[in-house]
Write an enzyme that holds these catalytic residues in place. Structure first.
Site, PDB file in Angstrom:
ATOM      1  N   LYS A 212       0.647  -1.262  -0.321  1.00  0.00           N
ATOM      2  CA  LYS A 212       0.021  -0.001  -0.288  1.00  0.00           C
ATOM      3  C   LYS A 212       0.613   1.557  -0.337  1.00  0.00           C
ATOM      4  O   LYS A 212       1.851   1.436   0.141  1.00  0.00           O
ATOM      5  CB  LYS A 212      -0.939   0.139   1.246  1.00  0.00           C
ATOM      6  N   ARG A 247      -3.610 -10.281   4.776  1.00  0.00           N
ATOM      7  CA  ARG A 247      -4.069 -10.693   3.473  1.00  0.00           C
ATOM      8  C   ARG A 247      -2.697  -9.611   2.553  1.00  0.00           C
ATOM      9  O   ARG A 247      -2.783  -8.632   2.166  1.00  0.00           O
ATOM     10  CB  ARG A 247      -5.433  -9.243   3.129  1.00  0.00           C
TER      11      ARG A 247
HETATM   12  N1  PMM Z   1      -7.546  -4.251   0.783  1.00  0.00           N
HETATM   13  C1  PMM Z   1      -7.571  -3.716  -0.198  1.00  0.00           C
HETATM   14  C2  PMM Z   1      -8.970  -4.323  -0.947  1.00  0.00           C
HETATM   15  N2  PMM Z   1      -9.624  -5.564  -0.124  1.00  0.00           N
HETATM   16  N3  PMM Z   1     -10.074  -6.136   2.200  1.00  0.00           N
HETATM   17  C3  PMM Z   1      -9.444  -6.292   3.114  1.00  0.00           C
HETATM   18  N4  PMM Z   1      -9.997  -7.301   4.189  1.00  0.00           N
HETATM   19  N5  PMM Z   1      -8.280  -5.520   4.068  1.00  0.00           N
HETATM   20  C4  PMM Z   1      -8.572  -4.757   3.038  1.00  0.00           C
HETATM   21  O1  PMM Z   1      -7.042  -3.994   3.505  1.00  0.00           O
HETATM   22  C5  PMM Z   1      -7.809  -4.638   1.619  1.00  0.00           C
HETATM   23  C6  PMM Z   1      -9.278  -4.904   1.310  1.00  0.00           C
HETATM   24  C7  PMM Z   1      -7.266  -2.873  -1.378  1.00  0.00           C
HETATM   25  O2  PMM Z   1      -5.878  -3.803  -1.750  1.00  0.00           O
HETATM   26  P1  PMM Z   1      -5.931  -4.196  -2.885  1.00  0.00           P
HETATM   27  O3  PMM Z   1      -6.328  -3.095  -4.383  1.00  0.00           O
HETATM   28  O4  PMM Z   1      -4.087  -4.827  -3.249  1.00  0.00           O
HETATM   29  O5  PMM Z   1      -6.707  -5.874  -3.110  1.00  0.00           O
END
Ligand code: PMM
Length: 270
Positions: A212, A247
């Site tokens: 991020k 994640r």
């Molecule tokens: N971050 C993203 C998408 N979904 N879900 C949860 N539970 N926690 C997060 O921090 C989160 C998420 C955005 O990141 P990406 O674009 O790499 O999927």
């Protein structure tokens, strides 16, 4: 014994911030997911709508068309990993659960679609309730908190109560401070450092720091793909402060780092 779970990210989107467009082809997404399981993922989080700052919403039909073939492919491959759907929409979640998902990851913590809490309750699936200030289009404009850890904890406590009120079993609930969702760099760092107060709610804490932008700000690395070491540092410290579900895009690297962190902390207590 491993006391943490790696949630591998399978973004089936053209516009996610670090891997947009890479896994749009269902066969490529399935192969990627299976590779993440081989690397150590216990959960695969399949998403068809980007939540990046400024992202435009996607229609439910488009989202279903992206994620269902991937979930079906992963289920058909007999993967040992739990399948998660990253969505805010009940209709998408229902299609995903029919296709083999047993976990709903909702970045709105069941506030976005009035039908989603009932669906999660009826199906008896796991869910992740995540904190977000504002909504993806505008959330990074001017995030403000008096005490970010207190406010996120209070929000998650209230969302747990709402989910339980809708019939979701407590044992099915995980909570997530929502790193990067309406937070400045400092807010993200305060949350990572204050996770004990969120873990004290009594639910498994999920952290999504992978690649991020706050990590890019600190390290000066603009390319998200070069933020793997920074991600590892954030996850190891999040583990030490009580997070148990991570994640991540880069599962193998996270696994090794967290195994060493967990073993070292166990030795400290021994
Ligand atoms: N971050 C993203 C998408 N979904 N879900 C949860 N539970 N926690 C997060 O921090 C989160 C998420 C955005 O990141 P990406 O674009 O790499 O999927």
């Amino acid at each position: 014994m491993q006391d943490f779970v790696l949630m591998g990210i399978v973004n089936v989107t053209p516009d996610s911030f670090s891997d947009g467009g890479r896994w749009l082809d269902p066969a490529a997404a399935v192969a990627h997911g299976l590779a993440l399981v081989a690397d150590g993922a216990g959960i695969l989080d399949v998403g068809g709508e980007s939540t990046r700052p400024g992202a435009r919403p996607v229609g439910a039909e488009e989202e279903v068309a992206r994620v269902v073939p991937v979930l079906e492919g992963l289920a058909a491959a007999g993967t040992a990993a739990q399948l998660s759907i990253d969505t805010t929409k009940a209709s998408v979640a229902a299609a995903a659960l029919d296709a083999g998902a047993t976990y709903v990851n909702d970045v709105t913590a069941l506030r976005g679609d009035p039908d989603l809490a009932g669906l999660v309750a009826d199906r008896g699936c796991d869910c992740c309730l995540m904190h977000m200030q504002g909504e993806p289009r505008t959330m990074q404009h001017a995030p403000h908190y008096e005490d970010v850890v207190d406010e996120v904890r209070a929000f998650l406590e209230a969302r747990v109560a709402a989910a339980v009120g809708a019939g979701v079993a407590e044992a099915r609930i995980q909570v997530d401070p929502g790193i990067g969702f309406g937070k400045s760099v400092e807010h993200n760092l305060q949350l990572l450092a204050g996770l004990e107060r969120i873990a004290a709610l009594g639910f498994p804490v999920v952290v999504g720091a992978s690649r991020k932008s706050f990590l890019g700000t600190i390290t000066g690395r603009e390319d998200p793909l070069t933020r793997v070491p920074a991600t590892i540092a954030a996850n190891v410290l999040a583990y030490a402060h009580g997070a148990r579900v991570f994640r991540v895009h880069d599962v193998a690297a996270a696994r090794d780092a967290l195994l060493v962190a967990a073993a070292t902390l166990r030795a400290h207590g021994a």
